[in-house]
Design a protein around this motif. Structure first.
Motif, mmCIF file in Angstrom:
data_model
loop_
_atom_site.group_PDB
_atom_site.id
_atom_site.type_symbol
_atom_site.label_atom_id
_atom_site.label_comp_id
_atom_site.label_asym_id
_atom_site.label_seq_id
_atom_site.Cartn_x
_atom_site.Cartn_y
_atom_site.Cartn_z
ATOM 1 N N MET A 11 0.842 -1.196 0.000
ATOM 2 C CA MET A 11 0.000 0.000 0.000
ATOM 3 C C MET A 11 0.883 1.255 0.000
ATOM 4 S SD MET A 11 -3.144 0.620 2.580
ATOM 5 C CE MET A 11 -3.654 2.250 3.026
ATOM 6 N N THR A 12 0.452 2.267 -0.709
ATOM 7 C CA THR A 12 1.175 3.535 -0.737
ATOM 8 C C THR A 12 0.326 4.605 -0.062
ATOM 9 O OG1 THR A 12 2.305 2.960 -2.783
ATOM 10 C CG2 THR A 12 2.106 5.286 -2.301
ATOM 11 N N TRP A 13 0.947 5.436 0.732
ATOM 12 C CA TRP A 13 0.193 6.499 1.405
ATOM 13 C C TRP A 13 0.226 7.775 0.568
ATOM 14 C CZ3 TRP A 13 2.066 6.408 7.218
ATOM 15 C CH2 TRP A 13 1.865 5.125 7.746
ATOM 16 N N ASN A 14 -0.673 8.666 0.914
ATOM 17 C CA ASN A 14 -0.737 9.909 0.148
ATOM 18 C C ASN A 14 -0.864 11.108 1.093
ATOM 19 O OD1 ASN A 14 -1.011 11.753 -1.843
ATOM 20 N ND2 ASN A 14 -3.130 11.240 -2.352
ATOM 21 N N THR A 15 0.236 11.850 1.244
ATOM 22 C CA THR A 15 0.219 13.072 2.061
ATOM 23 C C THR A 15 0.964 14.155 1.269
ATOM 24 O OG1 THR A 15 2.369 12.918 3.192
ATOM 25 C CG2 THR A 15 0.570 11.603 4.133
ATOM 26 N N PRO A 16 0.903 15.405 1.714
ATOM 27 C CA PRO A 16 1.675 16.449 1.004
ATOM 28 C C PRO A 16 3.168 16.127 0.954
ATOM 29 C CG PRO A 16 0.064 17.451 2.462
ATOM 30 C CD PRO A 16 0.027 15.971 2.750
ATOM 31 N N LEU A 17 3.666 15.362 1.918
ATOM 32 C CA LEU A 17 5.101 15.041 1.907
ATOM 33 C C LEU A 17 5.428 13.952 0.874
ATOM 34 C CD1 LEU A 17 7.750 15.803 3.484
ATOM 35 C CD2 LEU A 17 7.440 13.630 4.674
ATOM 36 N N THR A 18 4.576 12.944 0.779
ATOM 37 C CA THR A 18 4.824 11.909 -0.237
ATOM 38 C C THR A 18 4.720 12.527 -1.628
ATOM 39 O OG1 THR A 18 2.504 11.198 -0.276
ATOM 40 C CG2 THR A 18 3.978 9.996 1.207
ATOM 41 N N GLU A 19 3.804 13.492 -1.770
ATOM 42 C CA GLU A 19 3.666 14.174 -3.076
ATOM 43 C C GLU A 19 4.901 15.005 -3.403
ATOM 44 O OE1 GLU A 19 0.066 16.490 -3.344
ATOM 45 O OE2 GLU A 19 -1.112 14.717 -2.814
ATOM 46 N N LEU A 20 5.439 15.680 -2.380
ATOM 47 C CA LEU A 20 6.601 16.558 -2.595
ATOM 48 C C LEU A 20 7.794 15.774 -3.125
ATOM 49 C CD1 LEU A 20 7.309 19.580 -2.037
ATOM 50 C CD2 LEU A 20 8.130 18.868 0.222
ATOM 51 N N PHE A 21 7.955 14.542 -2.637
ATOM 52 C CA PHE A 21 9.147 13.772 -3.018
ATOM 53 C C PHE A 21 8.840 12.566 -3.899
ATOM 54 C CE2 PHE A 21 10.589 16.105 0.698
ATOM 55 C CZ PHE A 21 11.809 16.570 0.257
ATOM 56 N N GLY A 22 7.566 12.283 -4.126
ATOM 57 C CA GLY A 22 7.216 11.121 -4.938
ATOM 58 C C GLY A 22 7.630 9.813 -4.278
ATOM 59 N N VAL A 23 7.461 9.739 -2.949
ATOM 60 C CA VAL A 23 7.821 8.506 -2.230
ATOM 61 C C VAL A 23 6.564 7.774 -1.761
ATOM 62 C CG1 VAL A 23 10.077 9.345 -1.489
ATOM 63 C CG2 VAL A 23 8.064 9.775 -0.039
ATOM 64 N N ARG A 24 6.753 6.511 -1.321
ATOM 65 C CA ARG A 24 5.597 5.714 -0.909
ATOM 66 C C ARG A 24 5.103 6.080 0.493
ATOM 67 N NH1 ARG A 24 8.510 1.052 -2.752
ATOM 68 N NH2 ARG A 24 8.696 0.378 -0.661
ATOM 69 N N TYR A 25 6.036 6.385 1.391
ATOM 70 C CA TYR A 25 5.647 6.637 2.788
ATOM 71 C C TYR A 25 6.249 7.952 3.285
ATOM 72 C CZ TYR A 25 4.744 1.702 2.252
ATOM 73 O OH TYR A 25 4.307 0.508 1.783
ATOM 74 N N PRO A 26 5.502 8.677 4.126
ATOM 75 C CA PRO A 26 6.014 9.973 4.611
ATOM 76 C C PRO A 26 6.897 9.799 5.844
ATOM 77 C CG PRO A 26 3.780 9.661 5.387
ATOM 78 C CD PRO A 26 4.117 8.427 4.590
ATOM 79 N N ILE A 27 7.843 8.888 5.717
ATOM 80 C CA ILE A 27 8.705 8.567 6.856
ATOM 81 C C ILE A 27 10.123 9.002 6.532
ATOM 82 C CG2 ILE A 27 9.705 6.669 8.198
ATOM 83 C CD1 ILE A 27 6.934 5.325 7.946
ATOM 84 N N MET A 28 10.590 9.989 7.309
ATOM 85 C CA MET A 28 11.930 10.519 7.087
ATOM 86 C C MET A 28 12.844 10.049 8.215
ATOM 87 S SD MET A 28 11.057 14.447 5.983
ATOM 88 C CE MET A 28 12.600 14.627 5.085
ATOM 89 N N GLN A 29 14.051 9.709 7.836
ATOM 90 C CA GLN A 29 15.062 9.350 8.840
ATOM 91 C C GLN A 29 15.874 10.608 9.132
ATOM 92 O OE1 GLN A 29 18.401 8.109 6.905
ATOM 93 N NE2 GLN A 29 19.297 9.170 8.662
ATOM 94 N N ALA A 30 15.958 10.946 10.413
ATOM 95 C CA ALA A 30 16.627 12.187 10.814
ATOM 96 C C ALA A 30 18.113 12.138 10.466
ATOM 97 C CB ALA A 30 16.449 12.404 12.322
ATOM 98 N N GLY A 31 18.617 13.286 10.008
ATOM 99 C CA GLY A 31 20.031 13.375 9.635
ATOM 100 C C GLY A 31 20.912 13.561 10.853
ATOM 101 N N MET A 32 21.197 12.479 11.528
ATOM 102 C CA MET A 32 21.967 12.549 12.783
ATOM 103 C C MET A 32 23.467 12.570 12.494
ATOM 104 S SD MET A 32 19.727 9.716 14.851
ATOM 105 C CE MET A 32 19.503 8.681 13.401
#
Ligand SMILES: Cc1cc2nc3c(=O)[nH]c(=O)nc-3n(C[C@H](O)[C@H](O)[C@H](O)COP(=O)(O)O)c2cc1C
Length: 340
Positions: free
Chosen positions: A1-22
């Protein structure tokens, strides 16, 4: 399943899950793994030399075709002061900052995250190259400034977060930031489970930015002792301290935080420069001195009891979030009224 949020749209990704740049923790391998799992990985550049930085971006680009970002800890200080002595990392050296930025531009990363403050003109510069820009914010006021300066999205960082953070809890911060800006709001701080992801979306976030949970992965560049600390600690075993940099930063409680709890701390960047001379972050994250050195860690440490591959972390967050939403729909007792 692919989710749809403004963030997934901005990057064309499947999930709006970002890994923090530690910084020190998140290299190209971790970033690429998260992106390949359908999220957005991010390289933490703050302690890398320009050569390392270039190599880590190249590594990520060799492992994924998807979008990933780089995270800079550029502070809000007067660059005309020149490089700070004995401080060879970009948080306090303006010349190094420009070198690093040019590498990110040349490599055409998908995203640049400014951890401390988005300086005027930076977003326009990046946009001309097709690069998106985000910044971390701890108040709605800061989010408004970031939007005015052209940010594509803001990362609302609740006080629960590991590393540099503010005083406002995520539950109050996300709705306040949502009300203040029109750009997508990404929630950060204390999120390590799918329940956390679902609640962030329920608060109005377009996605999540997750640190400590991704530090507890095989791809994270940390000593095994750090992984053990994350698994063993409870949610109340971190504290906000200014000792590492002069700015508020959530660290695991240990001898370092106890020592500095009643001592005078210099303002940023002086405190950061002094601590950098001690090579503390290298000694904790890389060499595993978890007792006497500063160890950035979020309150979500209390929720983490295993070390997984980064891909599995993304999969778990997605699956648990979907289960959470389904169980909430069951609670409401009217699933037929909810759009699929
Ligand atoms: C070990 C560690 C290092 C971090 N280094 C950075 C950094 O270099 N730049 C940055 O923007 N944030 C950094 N952060 C903060 C994260 O970006 C993020 O705000 C935080 O991890 C989110 O909260 P969580 O840990 O509860 O998921 C760091 C966090 C940790 C735990």
């Amino acid at each position: 399943m692919t989710w749809n949020t403004p963030l997934t749209e901005l990057f064309g990704v499947r999930y709006p899950i970002m890994q923090a740049g530690m910084g020190q923790v998140a290299g190209g391998r971790l970033a690429a793994a998260v992106t390949n799992a359908g999220g957005i990985g991010c390289i933490g550049a703050s302690r890398m030399s320009p050569e390392q930085f270039d190599e880590e971006i190249a590594l990520a680009q060799s492992l994924t075709d998807g979008p990933f970002g780089v995270d800079f800890l550029f502070p809000d200080i007067d660059d005309s002061a020149g490089p700070a002595p004995d401080a060879p990392y970009h948080a306090v050296d303006p010349k190094l900052r420009n070198t690093m930025l040019n590498i990110a531009y040349d490599r055409r990363v998908a995203l640049i995250v400014y951890a401390m403050k988005l300086q005027p003109g930076r977003a326009d510069e990046a946009h001309e190259l097709g690069i998106k820009v985000m910044t971390l914010v701890g108040t709605a006021r800061h989010a408004v400034r970031a939007q005015e300066r052209g940010a594509d999205a803001v990362i609302a960082t609740g006080t629960e977060a590991g590393g540099h953070t503010g005083a406002v809890a995520l539950s109050a911060l996300v709705p306040a930031v949502r009300r203040a800006v029109d750009i997508p709001v990404v929630a950060s701080g204390g999120i390590a489970t799918g329940q956390g992801v679902a609640s962030a979306l329920a608060l109005g976030a377009a996605g999540v930015w997750v640190g400590t949970r991704f530090m507890a992965t095989r791809e994270a560049q940390v000593h095994p002792a750090i992984h053990k600390e994350i698994m063993d600690r409870t949610e109340d075993q971190t504290v906000i301290s200014r000792a590492l940099s002069g700015k508020t930063c959530r660290l695991a409680t240990n001898n370092f935080t106890a020592y500095w709890s009643d001592r005078e701390i210099k303002p940023f960047p002086q405190q950061a420069i002094e601590m950098n001379k001690m090579n503390y972050v290298q000694r904790s994250l890389v060499e595993g001195d978890v007792l006497d050195c500063p160890l950035p860690m979020g309150q979500s440490t209390g929720l983490i009891h295993d070390i997984l591959g980064a891909e599995e972390v993304v999969e778990n967050l997605v699956r648990e979030a979907e289960e959470t939403v389904r169980s909430l729909i069951a609670v409401l007792g009217a699933p037929e009224r909810v759009a699929p």
